[in-house]
Design a protein around this motif. Structure first.
Motif, PDB file in Angstrom:
ATOM      1  N   GLU A  11      94.681  31.275 -14.609  1.00 41.93           N
ATOM      2  CA  GLU A  11      95.013  32.688 -14.435  1.00 41.93           C
ATOM      3  C   GLU A  11      96.400  33.033 -14.974  1.00 41.93           C
ATOM      4  N   ASP A  12      97.254  32.023 -15.168  1.00 46.33           N
ATOM      5  CA  ASP A  12      98.596  32.242 -15.715  1.00 46.33           C
ATOM      6  C   ASP A  12      98.668  31.986 -17.208  1.00 46.33           C
ATOM      7  N   PHE A  13      97.549  31.618 -17.818  1.00 44.61           N
ATOM      8  CA  PHE A  13      97.562  31.209 -19.215  1.00 44.61           C
ATOM      9  C   PHE A  13      98.061  32.305 -20.151  1.00 44.61           C
ATOM     10  N   LYS A  14      97.527  33.506 -20.033  1.00 45.85           N
ATOM     11  CA  LYS A  14      97.928  34.598 -20.930  1.00 45.85           C
ATOM     12  C   LYS A  14      99.421  34.889 -20.803  1.00 45.85           C
ATOM     13  N   LYS A  15      99.916  34.927 -19.583  1.00 42.68           N
ATOM     14  CA  LYS A  15     101.341  35.181 -19.354  1.00 42.68           C
ATOM     15  C   LYS A  15     102.205  34.070 -19.980  1.00 42.68           C
ATOM     16  N   SER A  16     101.796  32.825 -19.802  1.00 40.86           N
ATOM     17  CA  SER A  16     102.540  31.699 -20.364  1.00 40.86           C
ATOM     18  C   SER A  16     102.517  31.714 -21.890  1.00 40.86           C
ATOM     19  N   LEU A  17     101.352  32.003 -22.460  1.00 36.70           N
ATOM     20  CA  LEU A  17     101.234  32.042 -23.915  1.00 36.70           C
ATOM     21  C   LEU A  17     102.043  33.192 -24.503  1.00 36.70           C
ATOM     22  N   ASP A  18     102.021  34.357 -23.855  1.00 38.67           N
ATOM     23  CA  ASP A  18     102.833  35.496 -24.314  1.00 38.67           C
ATOM     24  C   ASP A  18     104.318  35.152 -24.274  1.00 38.67           C
ATOM     25  N   HIS A  19     104.752  34.519 -23.186  1.00 36.94           N
ATOM     26  CA  HIS A  19     106.160  34.125 -23.047  1.00 36.94           C
ATOM     27  C   HIS A  19     106.559  33.149 -24.150  1.00 36.94           C
ATOM     28  N   MET A  20     105.700  32.167 -24.402  1.00 35.09           N
ATOM     29  CA  MET A  20     105.994  31.162 -25.408  1.00 35.09           C
ATOM     30  C   MET A  20     106.059  31.783 -26.808  1.00 35.09           C
ATOM     31  N   THR A  21     105.154  32.696 -27.113  1.00 35.14           N
ATOM     32  CA  THR A  21     105.138  33.347 -28.417  1.00 35.14           C
ATOM     33  C   THR A  21     106.383  34.204 -28.623  1.00 35.14           C
ATOM     34  N   LYS A  22     106.748  34.987 -27.625  1.00 35.46           N
ATOM     35  CA  LYS A  22     107.955  35.825 -27.720  1.00 35.46           C
ATOM     36  C   LYS A  22     109.207  34.973 -27.854  1.00 35.46           C
ATOM     37  N   SER A  23     109.263  33.864 -27.119  1.00 36.40           N
ATOM     38  CA  SER A  23     110.421  32.972 -27.195  1.00 36.40           C
ATOM     39  C   SER A  23     110.549  32.362 -28.587  1.00 36.40           C
ATOM     40  N   PHE A  24     109.425  31.921 -29.153  1.00 32.21           N
ATOM     41  CA  PHE A  24     109.475  31.357 -30.495  1.00 32.21           C
ATOM     42  C   PHE A  24     109.907  32.403 -31.513  1.00 32.21           C
ATOM     43  N   ASN A  25     109.411  33.617 -31.374  1.00 30.24           N
ATOM     44  CA  ASN A  25     109.803  34.677 -32.303  1.00 30.24           C
ATOM     45  C   ASN A  25     111.295  34.960 -32.228  1.00 30.24           C
ATOM     46  N   ARG A  26     111.865  34.954 -31.021  1.00 27.22           N
ATOM     47  CA  ARG A  26     113.318  35.133 -30.881  1.00 27.22           C
ATOM     48  C   ARG A  26     114.066  33.972 -31.525  1.00 27.22           C
ATOM     49  N   LEU A  27     113.589  32.753 -31.307  1.00 28.05           N
ATOM     50  CA  LEU A  27     114.226  31.574 -31.892  1.00 28.05           C
ATOM     51  C   LEU A  27     114.206  31.638 -33.414  1.00 28.05           C
ATOM     52  N   SER A  28     113.066  31.997 -33.987  1.00 23.02           N
ATOM     53  CA  SER A  28     112.938  31.978 -35.441  1.00 23.02           C
ATOM     54  C   SER A  28     113.755  33.079 -36.124  1.00 23.02           C
ATOM     55  N   LYS A  29     114.213  34.065 -35.389  1.00 26.19           N
ATOM     56  CA  LYS A  29     115.046  35.119 -35.963  1.00 26.19           C
ATOM     57  C   LYS A  29     116.538  34.804 -35.893  1.00 26.19           C
TER      58      LYS A  29
END
Length: 63
Positions: A11-29
């Motif tokens: 039930e937390d998968f979508k939230k965790s995946l969204d967090h991970m994707t946003k974090s990677f996008n911030r890192l890559s910028k």
């Protein structure tokens, strides 16, 4: 480089995946990331067991 986010329940998968994707996008910028890594691709691995606990990994490869 491998980043393990850890375990989460289904039930937390979508939230965790969204967090991970946003974090990677911030890192890559970030300037330091752009200077250190000339090219990259992101790969996602999702593993689960009988208790429906997901293990999320992100692999970042420097080309």
């Amino acid at each position: 480089m491998e980043k393990v986010i850890g375990n989460c329940y289904g039930e937390d998968f979508k939230k965790s995946l969204d967090h991970m994707t946003k974090s990677f996008n911030r890192l890559s910028k970030r300037k330091a990331f752009k200077q250190a890594v000339k090219g990259h691709f992101r790969s996602l691995e999702i593993t689960y067991n009988k208790n429906i606990i997901l293990i999320i990994l992100i692999f970042i490869f420097d080309l």
